[in-house]
Every structure is written in structure tokens, then in C-alpha cells.
Design a protein around this motif. Structure first.
Motif, PDB file in Angstrom:
ATOM      1  N   UNK A   1       7.046  -1.770 -10.696  1.00 51.97           N
ATOM      2  CA  UNK A   1       6.374  -0.569 -11.200  1.00 51.97           C
ATOM      3  C   UNK A   1       6.437   0.575 -10.196  1.00 51.97           C
ATOM      4  N   UNK A   2       6.708   0.238  -8.930  1.00 49.90           N
ATOM      5  CA  UNK A   2       6.929   1.294  -7.929  1.00 49.90           C
ATOM      6  C   UNK A   2       8.183   0.918  -7.141  1.00 49.90           C
ATOM      7  N   UNK A   3       8.802   1.903  -6.517  1.00 51.35           N
ATOM      8  CA  UNK A   3       9.991   1.552  -5.743  1.00 51.35           C
ATOM      9  C   UNK A   3       9.625   1.322  -4.285  1.00 51.35           C
TER      10      UNK A   3
ATOM     11  N   UNK B   1       9.395   2.418  -1.255  1.00 48.62           N
ATOM     12  CA  UNK B   1       9.397   3.650  -0.471  1.00 48.62           C
ATOM     13  C   UNK B   1       7.949   3.987  -0.141  1.00 48.62           C
ATOM     14  N   UNK B   2       7.772   4.964   0.739  1.00 47.87           N
ATOM     15  CA  UNK B   2       6.409   5.409   1.055  1.00 47.87           C
ATOM     16  C   UNK B   2       5.724   5.916  -0.208  1.00 47.87           C
ATOM     17  N   UNK B   3       6.476   6.615  -1.045  1.00 46.51           N
ATOM     18  CA  UNK B   3       5.889   7.132  -2.290  1.00 46.51           C
ATOM     19  C   UNK B   3       5.429   5.995  -3.188  1.00 46.51           C
ATOM     20  N   UNK B   4       6.260   4.946  -3.261  1.00 47.49           N
ATOM     21  CA  UNK B   4       5.882   3.804  -4.081  1.00 47.49           C
ATOM     22  C   UNK B   4       4.617   3.144  -3.562  1.00 47.49           C
TER      23      UNK B   4
ATOM     24  N   UNK C   1       2.301   4.471  -1.695  1.00 46.28           N
ATOM     25  CA  UNK C   1       1.173   5.384  -1.881  1.00 46.28           C
ATOM     26  C   UNK C   1       0.682   5.351  -3.327  1.00 46.28           C
ATOM     27  N   UNK C   2       1.631   5.240  -4.248  1.00 46.43           N
ATOM     28  CA  UNK C   2       1.263   5.208  -5.665  1.00 46.43           C
ATOM     29  C   UNK C   2       0.371   3.996  -5.971  1.00 46.43           C
TER      30      UNK C   2
ATOM     31  N   UNK D   1      -3.131   5.151  -4.713  1.00 47.90           N
ATOM     32  CA  UNK D   1      -3.714   6.251  -5.500  1.00 47.90           C
ATOM     33  C   UNK D   1      -4.110   5.762  -6.895  1.00 47.90           C
TER      34      UNK D   1
ATOM     35  N   UNK E   1      -7.877   5.717  -8.576  1.00 45.77           N
ATOM     36  CA  UNK E   1      -8.020   6.422  -9.855  1.00 45.77           C
ATOM     37  C   UNK E   1      -8.591   5.468 -10.909  1.00 45.77           C
TER      38      UNK E   1
ATOM     39  N   UNK F   1     -11.443  11.899  -0.340  1.00 45.14           N
ATOM     40  CA  UNK F   1     -10.577  11.650   0.816  1.00 45.14           C
ATOM     41  C   UNK F   1     -10.570  12.820   1.777  1.00 45.14           C
TER      42      UNK F   1
ATOM     43  N   UNK G   1      -1.030   0.716 -13.928  1.00 45.29           N
ATOM     44  CA  UNK G   1       0.264   0.751 -13.226  1.00 45.29           C
ATOM     45  C   UNK G   1       1.418   0.501 -14.191  1.00 45.29           C
TER      46      UNK G   1
ATOM     47  N   UNK H   1       1.927   3.329 -16.667  1.00 45.54           N
ATOM     48  CA  UNK H   1       2.529   4.530 -16.074  1.00 45.54           C
ATOM     49  C   UNK H   1       4.043   4.440 -16.079  1.00 45.54           C
TER      50      UNK H   1
ATOM     51  N   UNK I   1       9.649   2.351 -12.458  1.00 45.32           N
ATOM     52  CA  UNK I   1      10.397   3.434 -11.802  1.00 45.32           C
ATOM     53  C   UNK I   1      11.866   3.362 -12.211  1.00 45.32           C
TER      54      UNK I   1
END
Lengths: 294, 171
Positions: free
Chosen positions: B28-30, B32-35, B37-38, B41, B45, B59, B165, B168, B171
Motif C-alpha cells: 500500500x506504500x512504496x 521510500x521515506x514518503x511511503x 511517512x504515509x 500520517x 488521521x 504536531x 490504508x 487509499x 502505490x
């Protein structure tokens, strides 16, 4: 390559045009416009007037159009996207490049973000491959979201803010988003693909306001309250910032959604050195002082 | 989404370990830092959505707080520690304190890792010492509040988190 840019007079369009200098560019605006570096034509994607001739012979079309500020912006954006998609297919366009919104895939996305997602879907509806770049707030002069935050910081020593100030976002410099948009032009690896395009830093809107305040030499007091609705927030913004309530409301509603990149594929494809937030904000403030936009 | 599991145990240190997980067919996420972090977050949420905004995460530069009605801090956390690679993508927060923690310490880890031909999404709380848990000298109702309140609430949030997740989109 022949490139047509819809929304060429907008904040992003103006930043993009100089980066497309190697191409034969047709810049589209709704009213007559003259500027060096492009052939300017009048067309209106929402009504369809002039769209076919603007796309004649084009290989790539940029869709940078939105109707935020209109009461029925979703309807207008949908119509504009369908028109561009249809006419692009007729004209044999090989790629449509679209700037969408980060967070639009959130199942609880605001109307504004849902509209951005739907626009992308409509653009792809006629079979022309769409390259979608999804971005959060664009940091640059004239960007409605940035101007809203700037207006708040500038005018209020004490800010009573709704809970959206704690939502994380990943703003990107205007120059960087323009760089990404230009780089995907004609890039076959991006055809039919969507990419999250975030800036180098993740922050909350509160942190963003504090950082802009520091650049302005201010120290505002920010008080977060859970009772301010998007409607009241928009009215309040209309009163204290230069942004119209009809533009502010959908933006404010969207601020409840985290707008951060979920993936970073674009960084491998287009290895840009991204601008830090403070530098981008300072640049925007300086261009304002110099009386320039974008 | 399948393979829902939830478990909880008390560690020798006295801290609690609580783990929830599901299996999904695609990441569901890759990685990476973005993944990473997702993952974080989306979890915070979910807490907000699940409580209809009654509990919100706020935060700042040095961490976050889960606040009840914008006032009382239920739990406070350190900044997100992101890690990503082929073996695991995770977002970890150190628990620093708050009304629901007897003392600072422990971590919350939101992770995605390969599990055979699928991927496991998990929420792992380690070495957390809940204030409401039963212990020598505490009132009789304290343990019940944890067992009947906080613990199932946490598991329900985790389940909703996995759902969000997945909804959403991959990826």
C-alpha cells in the motif's frame, strides 16, 4: 515538439512557459494576451470555444485550468476536462499533462480535492495518455493557498485557527513544480502515469505559518480551537486576507486532508534539486517586493 | 484484506506489547521515506476519524500529542523515525508521556513488510506502560478501564487504519 498550454496566464502556466522554450508553444488564455516566447491564442476550455484550433497539430497538451472561485467549480472543471480530452483525441495529441492535487485519493477527500481527481479521470476519458503530477500547496507569488497563509501571517498578531493547522502538508516551490511539469513533456515513461510531487520538507500549516512569520520578522501567537467550521474560516479569511471567500472555502475544506507524497518515483525519473521551503517562501516574498509575479 | 490478528501481552519489563496485523495482496506504500511517512500520517488521521475529531493529533518540530477536545494530552510522542528497504517500511514514534502513560518509554511502530507472496501491515506497540492497566496498589477499576476501554479501542483503531490504508489505494 508542438505543445499547447491551457491556463498559460495562471501562476503555474507563467512559470512553465519559459521552461518550454525548446518547443513550439501555443499558449492559451481566455482573453487576448501577448507575450514573447509563445504563440498566444484565445480559447475557453469550459465552453469549448477555440479549443480545437488551439490543439491543432499539438503533440502535448498541458491542462492547468481550474475554476476555483466559481460556485459550481466542480461542474466547470469537469466540462473543461471533457472538452480538452475530446478535442485532444481528435487532434491526435500524444500526451496530456495535468497538475492534480495531493491527497485527492483520500477516501475522505474534500470536494475540491475530489474535483481535482475527477478532472484527471475525465482528461483520460477519450484515450489520450495523461501524465498526472499531484502536488500540495505551491509556494510562489499568486498561489491562492500560499497567499492565504501569507495574508494570515501578515495581518494577524494573534491567530485563532481551526484544527487544520495541525494537518501535515508537503509544499513545493513554484519553480520546482514548473520544472517537473516541463521535464515530463514527451517523456514516454510518464504516459498514463500519476506521480506524487512533494517538496523536500513535510510540515504542518502551523509550522509553515511560523516559518513564514520568521522570514517576515514577526512572532504571531497561534491559538488552535476545535470549533471553527470551514464556512466560518472562509468568511474570516475573506475579511483578513486578499483571498476571496469563494476561493478560500474549498481550499480550507481541503486543508483537513493530509497532503503528503505517498511515493517518490518522480525523483528517480526527474532528479531535480528541490528548493527548501524557506528559500522558496523568501523568493516569493522578494518577487512581491520587486512587483513581479511567479 | 485478510488475516486480521490482534494480540497483547505483558513483557517481563512490565511494559505492554500490543500487535495488530492484516495481510494485503499488494503493497500500500512504496519503499521510500514518503511511503514510511504515509504509514504514520494515515494512522494519526485514523485516530481522528475514528473519534470524530474528539481526539486529534497535533504536531510540532519536536513531536506530537494526542489531545482530547483540544485540551488534555492523552499521549505525547517523539518525531517520526522513518525506515525503508526491501524488508520493511516503517514509521516509529517513541512514547514520551501523557495522561494515558504511566511513564515515558515504549514505541508505536506502523509497518509494512513482505509476508510470503503477500504483504503484512502491522501496528506494534512495545514497552508502553499504560496508566489504566491493573497493577499492585492501583484501584480495582483501573484494570477494567484498560481491558474494556483502551485496549479494544486501540485494536479497533488499528483495524480501521488498515482499512483506510487499503482504500487509499496501492502505490
Amino acid at each position: 515538439m508542438k505543445v499547447t498550454v491551457f491556463g498559460a496566464t495562471g501562476v503555474v502556466g507563467r512559470a512553465l512557459l519559459p521552461l518550454l522554450a525548446d518547443h513550439e508553444v501555443t499558449a492559451v488564455s481566455r482573453s487576448p494576451h501577448e507575450d514573447a516566447g509563445a504563440r498566444w491564442v484565445v480559447a475557453d476550455a469550459a465552453t469549448g470555444d477555440g479549443v480545437a484550433s488551439a490543439l491543432e497539430g499539438a503533440n502535448v497538451a498541458y491542462h492547468l485550468v481550474h475554476s476555483l472561485g466559481s460556485s459550481d467549480f466542480e461542474k466547470q472543471d469537469r466540462a473543461a476536462a471533457e472538452t480538452v480530452a475530446r478535442e485532444a483525441a481528435s487532434a491526435g495529441v500524444e500526451q496530456i499533462v495535468y497538475l492534480g492535487g495531493l491527497g485527492a485519493d483520500d477516501p475522505d477527500a474534500s470536494m475540491h480535492l475530489r474535483s481535482r481527481r475527477e478532472t484527471g479521470e475525465r482528461l483520460a476519458s477519450a484515450g489520450v495518455p495523461v501524465t498526472t503530477l499531484r502536488a500540495a500547496m505551491i509556494v510562489g507569488r499568486g498561489s491562492a493557498a500560499f497567499e492565504t497563509i501569507l495574508g494570515l501571517v501578515r495581518r494577524l498578531p494573534v491567530m485563532i485557527t481551526p484544527t487544520w493547522v495541525s494537518t501535515p502538508t508537503q509544499p513545493i516551490a513554484l519553480e520546482d513544480i514548473a520544472g517537473y511539469l516541463a521535464a515530463v513533456c514527451g517523456n514516454e515513461d510518464t504516459l498514463g502515469e500519476g506521480f506524487d510531487v512533494g517538496g523536500p520538507e513535510v510540515m504542518t500549516y502551523r509550522q509553515m505559518m511560523e516559518r513564514i512569520a520568521r522570514l517576515l520578522g514577526r512572532t504571531p501567537v497561534i491559538v488552535e480551537v476545535p470549533v471553527l467550521t470551514p464556512y466560518l474560516s472562509a468568511l474570516w479569511l475573506n475579511l483578513v486576507t486578499p483571498v476571496n471567500a469563494s476561493v478560500a472555502r474549498p481550499l480550507i475544506e481541503g486543508l483537513r486532508n493530509p497532503t503528503i507524497a505517498r511515493e517518490e518515483r518522480i525523483r528517480e525519473l526527474v532528479p531535480l534539486a528541490l528548493t527548501p521551503f524557506d528559500e522558496a517562501a523568501q523568493r516569493a516574498l522578494s518577487s512581491e517586493a520587486a512587483g513581479t509575479r511567479g | 484484506m485478510r488475516g486480521w490478528e490482534t494480540s497483547e501481552r505483558v513483557l517481563e519489563s512490565g511494559g505492554f506489547e500490543s500487535r495488530q496485523r492484516v495481510l494485503v495482496d499488494v503493497p500500500v506504500v512504496d519503499a521510500s521515506a514518503s511511503g514510511a511517512r504515509t504509514l504514520g500520517v494515515t494512522y494519526w488521521r485514523t485516530v481522528e476519524r475514528f473519534t470524530r475529531g474528539t481526539i486529534r493529533a497535533t504536531w510540532s518540530g519536536d513531536g506530537g500529542r494526542l489531545k482530547l477536545l483540544g485540551g488534555a494530552t492523552l499521549l505525547s510522542f517523539g518525531t517520526a523515525q522513518l525506515a525503508f528497504g526491501a524488508d520493511e517500511v516503517h514509521c516509529r514514534h517513541e512514547v514520551r508521556g501523557g495522561l494515558l502513560a504511566l511513564r515515558g518509554g515504549g514505541t508505536v511502530t506502523l509497518a509494512q513488510r513482505p509476508a510470503g507472496d503477500r504483504y503484512e501491515l502491522s501496528v506494534l506497540v512495545e514497552e508502553y506502560v499504560p496508566r489504566l492497566a491493573a497493577r499492585t496498589g492501583s484501584p480495582w477499576w483501573a484494570g477494567a478501564l484498560y481491558l474494556k476501554g483502551q485496549s479494544p479501542f486501540h485494536a479497533a483503531v488499528s483495524r480501521r487504519y488498515f482499512d483506510l490504508l487499503v482504500r487509499s489505494g496501492p502505490v
